[in-house]
Each structure stands twice: as C-alpha cells, then as structure tokens.
Design a protein around this motif. Structure first.
Motif, PDB file in Angstrom:
ATOM      1  N   VAL A   1       0.828  -1.205   0.000  1.00  0.00           N
ATOM      2  CA  VAL A   1       0.000   0.000   0.000  1.00  0.00           C
ATOM      3  C   VAL A   1       0.863   1.255   0.000  1.00  0.00           C
ATOM      4  O   VAL A   1       0.568   2.232  -0.700  1.00  0.00           O
ATOM      5  CB  VAL A   1      -0.947   0.005   1.213  1.00  0.00           C
ATOM      6  CG1 VAL A   1      -1.833   1.237   1.198  1.00  0.00           C
ATOM      7  CG2 VAL A   1      -1.802  -1.257   1.215  1.00  0.00           C
ATOM      8  N   ALA A   2       1.950   1.241   0.765  1.00  0.00           N
ATOM      9  CA  ALA A   2       2.819   2.420   0.835  1.00  0.00           C
ATOM     10  C   ALA A   2       3.391   2.769  -0.544  1.00  0.00           C
ATOM     11  O   ALA A   2       3.471   3.947  -0.909  1.00  0.00           O
ATOM     12  CB  ALA A   2       3.943   2.188   1.838  1.00  0.00           C
ATOM     13  N   GLU A   3       3.757   1.740  -1.328  1.00  0.00           N
ATOM     14  CA  GLU A   3       4.304   1.991  -2.660  1.00  0.00           C
ATOM     15  C   GLU A   3       3.248   2.596  -3.578  1.00  0.00           C
ATOM     16  O   GLU A   3       3.546   3.499  -4.371  1.00  0.00           O
ATOM     17  CB  GLU A   3       4.832   0.688  -3.261  1.00  0.00           C
ATOM     18  CG  GLU A   3       6.075   0.144  -2.576  1.00  0.00           C
ATOM     19  CD  GLU A   3       6.555  -1.142  -3.209  1.00  0.00           C
ATOM     20  OE1 GLU A   3       5.953  -1.564  -4.221  1.00  0.00           O
ATOM     21  OE2 GLU A   3       7.522  -1.730  -2.691  1.00  0.00           O
ATOM     22  N   VAL A   4       2.021   2.094  -3.483  1.00  0.00           N
ATOM     23  CA  VAL A   4       0.931   2.620  -4.319  1.00  0.00           C
ATOM     24  C   VAL A   4       0.719   4.104  -4.048  1.00  0.00           C
ATOM     25  O   VAL A   4       0.568   4.915  -4.973  1.00  0.00           O
ATOM     26  CB  VAL A   4      -0.377   1.831  -4.052  1.00  0.00           C
ATOM     27  CG1 VAL A   4      -1.560   2.489  -4.749  1.00  0.00           C
ATOM     28  CG2 VAL A   4      -0.221   0.392  -4.528  1.00  0.00           C
ATOM     29  N   ILE A   5       0.723   4.478  -2.782  1.00  0.00           N
ATOM     30  CA  ILE A   5       0.484   5.880  -2.428  1.00  0.00           C
ATOM     31  C   ILE A   5       1.717   6.730  -2.721  1.00  0.00           C
ATOM     32  O   ILE A   5       1.600   7.879  -3.171  1.00  0.00           O
ATOM     33  CB  ILE A   5       0.051   5.994  -0.960  1.00  0.00           C
ATOM     34  CG1 ILE A   5      -1.282   5.257  -0.763  1.00  0.00           C
ATOM     35  CG2 ILE A   5      -0.072   7.450  -0.529  1.00  0.00           C
ATOM     36  CD1 ILE A   5      -1.792   5.231   0.651  1.00  0.00           C
ATOM     37  N   ASP A   6       2.903   6.178  -2.497  1.00  0.00           N
ATOM     38  CA  ASP A   6       4.129   6.934  -2.763  1.00  0.00           C
ATOM     39  C   ASP A   6       4.218   7.383  -4.217  1.00  0.00           C
ATOM     40  O   ASP A   6       4.803   8.432  -4.520  1.00  0.00           O
ATOM     41  CB  ASP A   6       5.366   6.092  -2.417  1.00  0.00           C
ATOM     42  CG  ASP A   6       5.614   6.026  -0.912  1.00  0.00           C
ATOM     43  OD1 ASP A   6       4.985   6.814  -0.176  1.00  0.00           O
ATOM     44  OD2 ASP A   6       6.417   5.172  -0.479  1.00  0.00           O
ATOM     45  N   GLU A   7       3.646   6.600  -5.133  1.00  0.00           N
ATOM     46  CA  GLU A   7       3.701   6.956  -6.552  1.00  0.00           C
ATOM     47  C   GLU A   7       2.994   8.277  -6.844  1.00  0.00           C
ATOM     48  O   GLU A   7       3.332   8.972  -7.805  1.00  0.00           O
ATOM     49  CB  GLU A   7       3.084   5.834  -7.401  1.00  0.00           C
ATOM     50  CG  GLU A   7       3.947   4.581  -7.472  1.00  0.00           C
ATOM     51  CD  GLU A   7       3.261   3.461  -8.239  1.00  0.00           C
ATOM     52  OE1 GLU A   7       2.122   3.682  -8.717  1.00  0.00           O
ATOM     53  OE2 GLU A   7       3.859   2.381  -8.372  1.00  0.00           O
ATOM     54  N   ILE A   8       1.970   8.615  -6.044  1.00  0.00           N
ATOM     55  CA  ILE A   8       1.234   9.851  -6.313  1.00  0.00           C
ATOM     56  C   ILE A   8       1.525  10.952  -5.304  1.00  0.00           C
ATOM     57  O   ILE A   8       1.000  12.061  -5.435  1.00  0.00           O
ATOM     58  CB  ILE A   8      -0.294   9.593  -6.361  1.00  0.00           C
ATOM     59  CG1 ILE A   8      -0.800   9.062  -5.013  1.00  0.00           C
ATOM     60  CG2 ILE A   8      -0.650   8.669  -7.498  1.00  0.00           C
ATOM     61  CD1 ILE A   8      -2.321   9.063  -4.903  1.00  0.00           C
ATOM     62  N   VAL A   9       2.366  10.664  -4.319  1.00  0.00           N
ATOM     63  CA  VAL A   9       2.691  11.687  -3.312  1.00  0.00           C
ATOM     64  C   VAL A   9       3.260  12.952  -3.944  1.00  0.00           C
ATOM     65  O   VAL A   9       2.870  14.069  -3.562  1.00  0.00           O
ATOM     66  CB  VAL A   9       3.638  11.114  -2.245  1.00  0.00           C
ATOM     67  CG1 VAL A   9       4.311  12.233  -1.453  1.00  0.00           C
ATOM     68  CG2 VAL A   9       2.854  10.211  -1.291  1.00  0.00           C
ATOM     69  N   PRO A  10       4.188  12.859  -4.929  1.00  0.00           N
ATOM     70  CA  PRO A  10       4.686  14.103  -5.527  1.00  0.00           C
ATOM     71  C   PRO A  10       3.574  14.954  -6.150  1.00  0.00           C
ATOM     72  O   PRO A  10       3.608  16.183  -6.048  1.00  0.00           O
ATOM     73  CB  PRO A  10       5.673  13.605  -6.595  1.00  0.00           C
ATOM     74  CG  PRO A  10       6.127  12.277  -6.093  1.00  0.00           C
ATOM     75  CD  PRO A  10       4.912  11.681  -5.444  1.00  0.00           C
ATOM     76  N   ILE A  11       2.591  14.306  -6.788  1.00  0.00           N
ATOM     77  CA  ILE A  11       1.485  15.062  -7.375  1.00  0.00           C
ATOM     78  C   ILE A  11       0.608  15.662  -6.278  1.00  0.00           C
ATOM     79  O   ILE A  11       0.123  16.791  -6.391  1.00  0.00           O
ATOM     80  CB  ILE A  11       0.671  14.156  -8.322  1.00  0.00           C
ATOM     81  CG1 ILE A  11       1.526  13.757  -9.522  1.00  0.00           C
ATOM     82  CG2 ILE A  11      -0.591  14.854  -8.800  1.00  0.00           C
ATOM     83  CD1 ILE A  11       0.857  12.833 -10.498  1.00  0.00           C
TER      84      ILE A  11
ATOM     85  N   VAL B   1       0.268  -4.921   2.969  1.00  0.00           N
ATOM     86  CA  VAL B   1      -0.128  -5.336   1.619  1.00  0.00           C
ATOM     87  C   VAL B   1      -1.636  -5.528   1.577  1.00  0.00           C
ATOM     88  O   VAL B   1      -2.282  -5.798   2.591  1.00  0.00           O
ATOM     89  CB  VAL B   1       0.569  -6.643   1.184  1.00  0.00           C
ATOM     90  CG1 VAL B   1       2.063  -6.450   1.090  1.00  0.00           C
ATOM     91  CG2 VAL B   1       0.230  -7.784   2.129  1.00  0.00           C
ATOM     92  N   THR B   2      -2.195  -5.363   0.373  1.00  0.00           N
ATOM     93  CA  THR B   2      -3.601  -5.656   0.150  1.00  0.00           C
ATOM     94  C   THR B   2      -3.780  -5.989  -1.317  1.00  0.00           C
ATOM     95  O   THR B   2      -2.837  -5.881  -2.113  1.00  0.00           O
ATOM     96  CB  THR B   2      -4.499  -4.469   0.557  1.00  0.00           C
ATOM     97  OG1 THR B   2      -5.878  -4.890   0.537  1.00  0.00           O
ATOM     98  CG2 THR B   2      -4.345  -3.308  -0.410  1.00  0.00           C
TER      99      THR B   2
END
Length: 353
Positions: A208-218, A239-240
């Motif tokens: 989950v952290a990786e999924v959210i990290d991808e959009i954190v800069p935006i 994970v989920t």
C-alpha cells in the motif's frame, strides 16, 4: 413439466435426453426426446458429477452463486450459443435413475450486466480524465522549473565552450545538471501517465505504501497551491489486493476535497493513514477543515450530491462505486483533527472482479 415457463429436460445415466417440455424444444431449436445427448446441448455439464448427493448439492449451490464460470454455454440449433443457469434434481422411474435439469436462459441478463460494467468503467475513466484536467495545470507548473533549469544549464555550458580555454570539468557539470533536471521532468510525466492508464479491473497484491508513494509528488504539488501539509502514515510492509490506479484515484480525489474545503485561517493539514482490520485493509484520509454539514452528510455519496460550490457531485459517488467493486465500504465521520475523515476498506483478496 409440459407447461413450465422454463426449459425442463430429463436425462438418463448415459446422458441421453429422454423427455423434454415444449419450452426446451423451442429454446434449443429442435425436438430433444429423440436421443439427443445432453453433452451436445450443454457441453460444460458433467452429468457423472451429479450422480452423488454432494456433487448435486455443490452444483446447485454454484449455480445460485455470483461470479465468473457460473453460467453454462447452451448450443442452440437455430441461433448463436446462449448462456443458461441450470438447477438439477434426481428421480427414479420404473427402476431407472434420471436427472431433471431446469434450464433458465440468462443471455440477455449477462449482456446487460456486461454493458453496465462497461458503462461503469467508462464513467470512472472519464472522471479520471476530468481530474487529470486539474492536475494538468499543476504538472505544467512543475515542469516549468526543470525545463527552465535545463535551458540555463545548457546556455551556461555553451558559454563555456565558446571561450578560448574550455573548462571541461565545468562543462560536464552543467551538462550533468541539465540531465538531472530532464530526469526530474520525466518523472513528473511518468506519474501523470500512470494515472491516465485505463482501468483494467486487474487486482493484484500490492504494498500500500508503494501505491500511495507513486502519487505523493502530485499530491504535494496540489498542497503547495493551498499552502497545506500532507502526511502519509502507511507501514511499509502493509499489503492488500486492489487495482492500484483506482485506489490512487480515490486518494487523489479525497485529498483534493480536503484541500478545497474552506479554511479557518489555520494551515490545512491532511493525513493519509492505513492499516489492516478484520474487515479488510482500511485507509483513512482526514483533515483539520470545517467538516461536512449535517444536512449534506446523509447524502454525501449519492450521485449529483456535492458540498462544493459548482461541484458536479460525482467524485464521492464514483469513489463509493470503486470501493464496492473491491468488496469494501466507504464512510464519512468527524476527524480527530477537527475536520472530515473518509475511511474506506479494501476487502483483501476477496475482490469482486
């Protein structure tokens, strides 16, 4: 049996149709009681597996459930193949065992469900594109800085090259700096392309952290416009099972809503947190804004209901649709920060796709 509104056939132990009603004959486009094999009509039906009580019960339970591979293909003599639901029962007559099949055509129902699913995907995709319109201005602003820096570094390098004595180390430094800024611009574009990807409905196990990290800069681009602070509290090993792009879109929408809410002369704080629960993986987006008025809260997830001036009222409704496609729920409550809190669950590996 003769006047039954659904197709009914009686099959012997060898899989031969021994009797049928008029509805069955009409549906399959031929008289069936003349020695037709059930395997030619319903090739996916395993008659031998229905000879035992447990096998029969399991088959009937499956046909009453939802999901893929429940319907059987029906080969029809005068029309294209259809899809049917089948229930079975055993009986004996004159010392011989038979299987009665109750056959219900669901071809049009399945086609309608597929059309609704396709429409849902189109609405979600179009909604995503509308959201991308908002992001486009932020991305353009974000790209302006590295592109300007690239021009400045290359101009400086060109100035050095025009000198009688070339300082090779400085030229290379300026060129490397320009390359770094180009990579930064490329990262911004790649993130935007990720969000533009059409939903495939493909759910996979993800961190989950990786999924959210991808959009954190935006998200931070948007936060800078509002002089807001965004904090993400997701344990790195959580994970989920989900469609990562859809979940990114939900979080982006909820964070944007939090940033767009009226201020109380305090710096806006938005917190994204998550963790496993007995009901699935739970993600919460909360803020320190004014919250949602009670008159609006009751219908917050209804289509065309919006608390924003000029809002279309589709964002939260589509968020709910996406969450429900993950066998989860989404709800609003007051945040401990003083504003709104939106919590949604992803029901782990039990996704409905």
């Amino acid at each position: 049996m003769v006047d039954a509104p659904m197709a009914v056939v009686a099959v012997d132990a060898a899989g031969t149709v021994r009797s049928s009603n008029c509805t069955a004959d009409a549906y399959f486009g031929q008289p069936l009681s003349g020695g037709v094999q059930i395997s030619t009509l319903l090739p996916g039906l395993d008659v031998a597996a229905l000879e035992t009580g447990p096998g029969l019960e399991a088959f009937n339970a499956l046909s009453r459930s939802a999901g893929d591979r429940v319907h059987l293909q029906a080969n029809r003599n005068d029309r294209p193949p259809g899809l049917v639901d089948v229930q079975a029962a055993r009986f004996s007559a004159r010392g011989e065992d038979f299987l009665t099949l109750f056959i219900q055509d669901v071809t049009s129902v399945v086609a309608a469900e597929a059309a609704v699913q396709d429409l849902r995907q189109q609405i979600i995709y179009n909604w995503r594109l509308n959201s991308l319109g908002e992001m486009a201005s932020m991305v353009a602003h974000e790209l302006n800085q590295p592109l300007s820096a690239i021009l400045n570094f290359l101009d400086a390098a060109r100035t050095l090259v025009d000198r009688p004595e070339i300082d090779r180390a400085k030229v290379l430094k300026f060129i490397e700096s320009a390359g770094g800024q180009a990579e930064r611009a490329g990262d911004v574009i790649r993130r935007l392309r990720t969000l533009m990807a059409r939903d495939t409905g493909f759910h996979t196990q993800v961190h989950v952290a990786e999924v959210i990290d991808e959009i954190v800069p935006i998200l931070h681009m948007s936060a800078r416009e509002h002089d807001a602070a965004i904090t993400v509290r997701i344990p790195p090993d959580d994970v989920t099972c989900c469609d990562r792009v859809q979940i990114q879109q939900i979080i982006f929408n909820l964070v944007r809503n939090a940033l767009d809410a009226p201020t109380h002369h305090e710096r806006r704080q938005v917190v994204v947190s998550g963790g496993p629960t007995p009901d699935g993986y739970r993600i919460v987006v909360e803020d320190n804004g004014p919250g949602v008025a009670e008159t609006v809260a009751a219908g917050l997830f209804d289509p065309l209901s919006s608390s924003k001036p000029g809002g279309m009222g589709l964002g939260l409704s589509i968020c709910k649709t996406i969450v429900e496609a993950h066998n989860g729920t989404i709800a609003y409550s007051r945040s401990a920060l003083g504003g709104a809190a939106f919590a949604f669950t992803l029901n782990d590996g039990r996704t409905n796709v």
